[in-house]
Scaffold this active site. Structure first.
Site, PDB file in Angstrom:
ATOM      1  N   LYS A 103     -41.784  -4.949 -53.666  1.00 36.87           N
ATOM      2  CA  LYS A 103     -43.031  -4.677 -54.389  1.00 36.87           C
ATOM      3  C   LYS A 103     -43.489  -5.962 -55.054  1.00 36.87           C
ATOM      4  CE  LYS A 103     -45.528  -0.961 -55.276  1.00 36.87           C
ATOM      5  NZ  LYS A 103     -45.517   0.262 -54.462  1.00 36.87           N
ATOM      6  N   GLY A 213     -55.593  12.339 -61.548  1.00 34.58           N
ATOM      7  CA  GLY A 213     -55.866  11.069 -60.871  1.00 34.58           C
ATOM      8  C   GLY A 213     -56.845  11.318 -59.741  1.00 34.58           C
ATOM      9  N   GLY A 215     -58.311   8.656 -57.908  1.00 33.02           N
ATOM     10  CA  GLY A 215     -58.473   7.405 -57.167  1.00 33.02           C
ATOM     11  C   GLY A 215     -58.349   7.725 -55.684  1.00 33.02           C
ATOM     12  N   ASN A 216     -58.040   6.723 -54.887  1.00 30.23           N
ATOM     13  CA  ASN A 216     -57.964   6.918 -53.440  1.00 30.23           C
ATOM     14  C   ASN A 216     -57.000   8.049 -53.051  1.00 30.23           C
ATOM     15  OD1 ASN A 216     -58.302   6.259 -50.630  1.00 30.23           O
ATOM     16  ND2 ASN A 216     -56.323   5.249 -50.731  1.00 30.23           N
ATOM     17  N   GLY A 218     -55.482  10.627 -55.055  1.00 31.41           N
ATOM     18  CA  GLY A 218     -55.814  11.955 -55.583  1.00 31.41           C
ATOM     19  C   GLY A 218     -57.043  12.527 -54.895  1.00 31.41           C
ATOM     20  N   TYR A 219     -58.045  11.677 -54.695  1.00 25.84           N
ATOM     21  CA  TYR A 219     -59.277  12.151 -54.044  1.00 25.84           C
ATOM     22  C   TYR A 219     -58.989  12.648 -52.624  1.00 25.84           C
ATOM     23  CZ  TYR A 219     -63.314  11.852 -50.996  1.00 25.84           C
ATOM     24  OH  TYR A 219     -64.236  12.136 -50.027  1.00 25.84           O
TER      25      TYR A 219
HETATM   26  N1  GLU Z   1     -48.154   0.984 -52.344  1.00 21.09           N
HETATM   27  C1  GLU Z   1     -47.862   2.069 -51.475  1.00 21.09           C
HETATM   28  C2  GLU Z   1     -46.594   2.768 -51.890  1.00 21.09           C
HETATM   29  O1  GLU Z   1     -46.196   2.720 -53.041  1.00 21.09           O
HETATM   30  C3  GLU Z   1     -47.897   1.670 -50.000  1.00 21.09           C
HETATM   31  C4  GLU Z   1     -46.930   0.638 -49.575  1.00 21.09           C
HETATM   32  C5  GLU Z   1     -47.145   0.129 -48.159  1.00 21.09           C
HETATM   33  O2  GLU Z   1     -47.988   0.637 -47.444  1.00 21.09           O
HETATM   34  O3  GLU Z   1     -46.417  -0.803 -47.797  1.00 21.09           O
HETATM   35  O4  GLU Z   1     -45.972   3.455 -51.129  1.00 21.09           O
END
Ligand code: GLU
Length: 408
Positions: A103, A213, A215-216, A218-219
């Site tokens: 991450k 939520g 956002g992308n 929740g929507y």
């Molecule tokens: N940020 C998203 C997650 O927490 C997607 C991660 C990704 O597609 O690599 O799962």
């Protein structure tokens, strides 16, 4: 007080007893990320050059290249990024896709940046972490406050340094530069497929649903559920929410949010606070925003019988224990929101194979994959008589450990 990371890895010790054949070192290694990268990089903003702090935590790669999003937020901390990276290793293992977990994060408030500044931050962060990412090494993606556009700038910056157009280094790109059909909808749609499994397994009749939520994620969850006739009685965003016991028109709310910035301006419905939404007497609660929104303060007041965790880490460890004692069925984040990374994997496959899949193909493959993961987790939960969260950890740790052992 334990840090978020300490709380996150504590589950490893709790599931060890179900994996008694594995050496101690396997569990100890999973508690430690492979690599923690902190970068301090200069960016030119309106008021002059500022030095920003960014992170990339590469948790584990025994199952494949590191994979995970990048978050831009003033609240980003190393502790949070470490937890999110750890969850990605487990998430890719539960989804059974050939990746590890990572991450990234930058401590920055995107609400205070104009478009040019956002581009400058995105490019500078990629320059700072260039050496540690790559299509077979570590593949970033969007997370909170990072968009398709941000991914496009990042691919461009990486490609410029590499002197080679390299779309497979990042997923969640716009379709015109190699993004996948269906990636935008994927996390929410994956959550919807999980909802269908719950309805089937627990024989739910016309369940009422509240979504925190809008956002992308929740929507899209709300949109697919609404289209299939489910009753979404409440939704909210950071400013507050709306409620209607007969159900909400999700497309109308989407338009209001686009036009005014918040669903609270949908005057057709009753206003509701985020706190009230979480404590509503509904069948299914879907936290799709921040970490830790259900904690020891409000866990006792939760009335929903099912929770689908579309955010990462919406329940604190204490809340999880309280809800488990109250027999609330919680579909954990590493399963419930895995639709995003699954379609990221499809995007990456299309890039490296020079293929283009239709939206129908993507949706169908996602459905198969996430339904299979859910069933694997459910079977494990039934076998060991544990919660879906513990079951998903048992399954994930086993899948990682089996490969780790061969490499020791
Ligand atoms: N940020 C998203 C997650 O927490 C997607 C991660 C990704 O597609 O690599 O799962």
């Amino acid at each position: 007080m334990a840090s978020l990371y300490e709380d996150s890895i504590a589950l490893i010790d709790e599931i060890k007893e179900y994996l008694s054949g594995y050496p101690h070192i396997v569990f100890e290694k999973l508690k430690e990320p492979d690599r923690i990268i902190t970068v301090k990089f200069p960016v030119k903003l309106k008021d002059g050059v500022t030095i920003l702090t960014g992170y990339r935590v590469q948790h584990n790669s025994v199952r494949g290249p590191y994979k995970g999003g990048i978050r831009f937020s003033p609240m980003v901390t190393l502790d949070e990024v470490m937890s999110l990276a750890f969850w990605m290793s487990l998430k890719t293992a539960v989804a059974d896709i050939p990746y590890g977990g990572a991450k990234g994060g930058v401590v920055v408030d995107t609400k205070k940046l104009d478009e040019q500044e956002l581009e400058a931050v995105s490019r500078a962060y990629i320059r700072a972490i260039f050496d540690v990412i790559g299509p077979q090494k570590d593949i970033p993606a969007p997370d909170m406050y990072t968009t398709e556009q941000v991914m496009e700038w990042m691919v461009d910056e990486y490609s410029k340094i590499k002197k080679e157009f390299t779309p497979a280094v990042i997923t969640g790109k716009p379709i015109k530069i190699g993004g996948s059909q269906g990636r935008k909808e994927a996390t929410g749609l994956g959550g919807f497929y999980i909802l269908e499994q719950l309805v089937r397994d627990y024989d739910l009749k016309d369940p009422t649903i509240a979504v925190q939520g809008f956002g992308n994620v929740g929507y899209h969850f709300a949109k697919f559920a609404h289209e299939q006739g489910y009753k979404i009685v409440a939704v909210s965003d950071s400013q507050g929410g709306v409620y209607n016991k007969e159900g909400l028109d999700i497309e109308y709310l989407y338009e209001i949010k686009q036009e005014t910035g918040s669903v609270i301006n949908a005057t057709r419905y009753d206003p509701i606070t985020n706190k009230e939404l979480l404590e509503l007497d509904v069948d299914i609660l879907v936290p799709a925003a921040l970490e830790g929104v259900i904690n020891k303060e409000n866990a006792k007041n939760i009335k929903a019988k099912f929770i689908i965790e579309l955010a990462n880490g919406p329940l604190t460890k204490e809340a999880d224990t309280i809800l488990d004692e109250h027999n609330v069925i919680v579909v954990p984040d590493i399963l419930a929101n895995s639709g995003g990374v699954v379609v990221s994997y499809f995007e990456w496959l299309q890039n490296i194979r020079s293929e283009v899949w239709s939206k129908d193909t993507v949706f169908e493959k996602l459905k198969l994959k996430i339904t299979r993961s859910y069933q694997d987790v459910k079977k494990t939960a039934d076998k060991y008589k544990v919660s879906l969260r513990k079951a998903s950890y048992i399954l994930a740790v086993k899948r990682i450990a089996d490969i780790m052992l061969k490499k020791l």
